[in-house]
Design an enzyme around this catalytic site. Sequence first.
Site, mmCIF file in Angstrom:
data_model
loop_
_atom_site.group_PDB
_atom_site.id
_atom_site.type_symbol
_atom_site.label_atom_id
_atom_site.label_comp_id
_atom_site.label_asym_id
_atom_site.label_seq_id
_atom_site.Cartn_x
_atom_site.Cartn_y
_atom_site.Cartn_z
ATOM 1 N N LYS A 1 0.852 -1.197 0.000
ATOM 2 C CA LYS A 1 0.000 0.000 0.000
ATOM 3 C C LYS A 1 0.887 1.247 0.000
ATOM 4 C CE LYS A 1 -0.294 -0.228 5.064
ATOM 5 N NZ LYS A 1 -1.126 -0.660 6.203
ATOM 6 N N TYR B 1 17.368 30.503 9.854
ATOM 7 C CA TYR B 1 16.171 31.285 10.160
ATOM 8 C C TYR B 1 15.967 31.397 11.667
ATOM 9 C CZ TYR B 1 14.406 31.017 5.330
ATOM 10 O OH TYR B 1 14.221 31.133 3.989
HETATM 11 C C1 LIG Z 1 -0.333 -1.623 6.886
HETATM 12 C C2 LIG Z 1 -0.899 -2.916 7.300
HETATM 13 C C3 LIG Z 1 -0.072 -4.053 7.398
HETATM 14 C C4 LIG Z 1 1.431 -3.992 7.297
HETATM 15 O O1 LIG Z 1 1.928 -3.518 8.531
HETATM 16 P P1 LIG Z 1 3.499 -3.370 8.822
HETATM 17 O O2 LIG Z 1 3.549 -2.900 10.230
HETATM 18 O O3 LIG Z 1 4.002 -2.329 7.885
HETATM 19 O O4 LIG Z 1 4.121 -4.680 8.609
HETATM 20 C C5 LIG Z 1 -0.680 -5.264 7.635
HETATM 21 N N1 LIG Z 1 -2.022 -5.372 7.817
HETATM 22 C C6 LIG Z 1 -2.830 -4.288 7.779
HETATM 23 C C7 LIG Z 1 -4.290 -4.472 8.004
HETATM 24 C C8 LIG Z 1 -2.302 -3.023 7.540
HETATM 25 O O5 LIG Z 1 -3.103 -1.959 7.530
#
Ligand SMILES: *Cc1c(COP(=O)(O)O)cnc(C)c1O
Length: 355
Positions: A36, A249
């Site tokens: 994702k 800054y």
């Molecule tokens: C993002 C996500 C993962 C992966 O999690 P990591 O901590 O990056 O390994 C797995 N399952 C669900 C439902 C997620 O939203």
Amino acid sequence: MIYSQSVLLIDLNALKENYLFLKQTAPNSICAAVVKNNAYGLGIERVVPALREVGCNDFFVALAVEGERVRSVAPQANIYVLQGIGDDSVKLFQDNKLIPVISTPAMFKFWMKNKIDGIKPVLNIETGLNRLGFRKKDVMALTEDEKKEFSYLLSHLACADEPYHFMNRHQIKEFDEMKKMLPNLKSTLSASDGVFLGENFQKDMVRLGAAMYGLNTAPDRQNKMKAVVHLKAPVLQIANVSDGEYIGYGASYKTKKEMKIAIVSIGYADGLPRSLMGRGRVFFLDQEIRLIGRLSMDNLMCDVTDVKGLKEGMFVDVLNNHYTADDMGADAGTIGYEILNGVCKSGRVQIIEKK
Ligand SMILES: *Cc1c(COP(=O)(O)O)cnc(C)c1O
């Protein structure tokens, strides 16, 4: 030579090694890759083919638009969509044979009216995170026929990065109890961190994200993962400043002696958190270099008074094997996930695949 753009090296071999290491840790489970958010910023079209080379055939995305991109480089893979299906995505699901993760009774109703041939969705149940999922009463309301619609039962752990957290025991108990109501489904409970909680937590499939990308998902443990990203930024200028001058800054930093400073061409627009000011570090070979003054949009300033060998046009390491996204996250008051996301998303760093 004069350079001004930062370079992000992506080490796909390290990614593959991390995947295989995690697979060894969960030898009896299917190891799905979570890609994702454009593969945590590293690029779906680059990460998915690399993982297919080491045998990964199951991918999770958050949105159907991401699933479409995975499909374009993985024609045969199983592609699961965590945020589920709806009016805005049903066509993408059909065209790309995506598998929805169904988290609400309303979404399940929608699915029953818009089923796709040959696709069995995943049922997400709520076990303690209170993010998304069917509650126990929603599961109990499913008819026996409806239960047959699903392939997997899914839940997500809240505290798996803390092995002894009570929540892990609580959530697995809830999960196993609800699983009894759905004996024919396969199970998936753990993300990267849960893999290290042992076989009980690994179930039929694990969902590997952060650890695969090199992040340490268990802060109380030495990171066993290889760094996948290396970020380098060029030094545009090295200048001598006298005692009592101000840097950056807001004139927030006043020199207490004569100093040599380097102005590096990277700033918060490249995804570095502004909160690094006063705490951040970059590296030249083995030498640690402290950031001084405020981080600006395109530049950071640092103290190179005692640094040997660094010249204008050379690159300093901003993220490497020794100073990882997790370390920067700790310095900036955030987590490695957010650092990776920021740096990869800026669109300003030149991305190169490490050979
Ligand atoms: C993002 C996500 C993962 C992966 O999690 P990591 O901590 O990056 O390994 C797995 N399952 C669900 C439902 C997620 O939203």
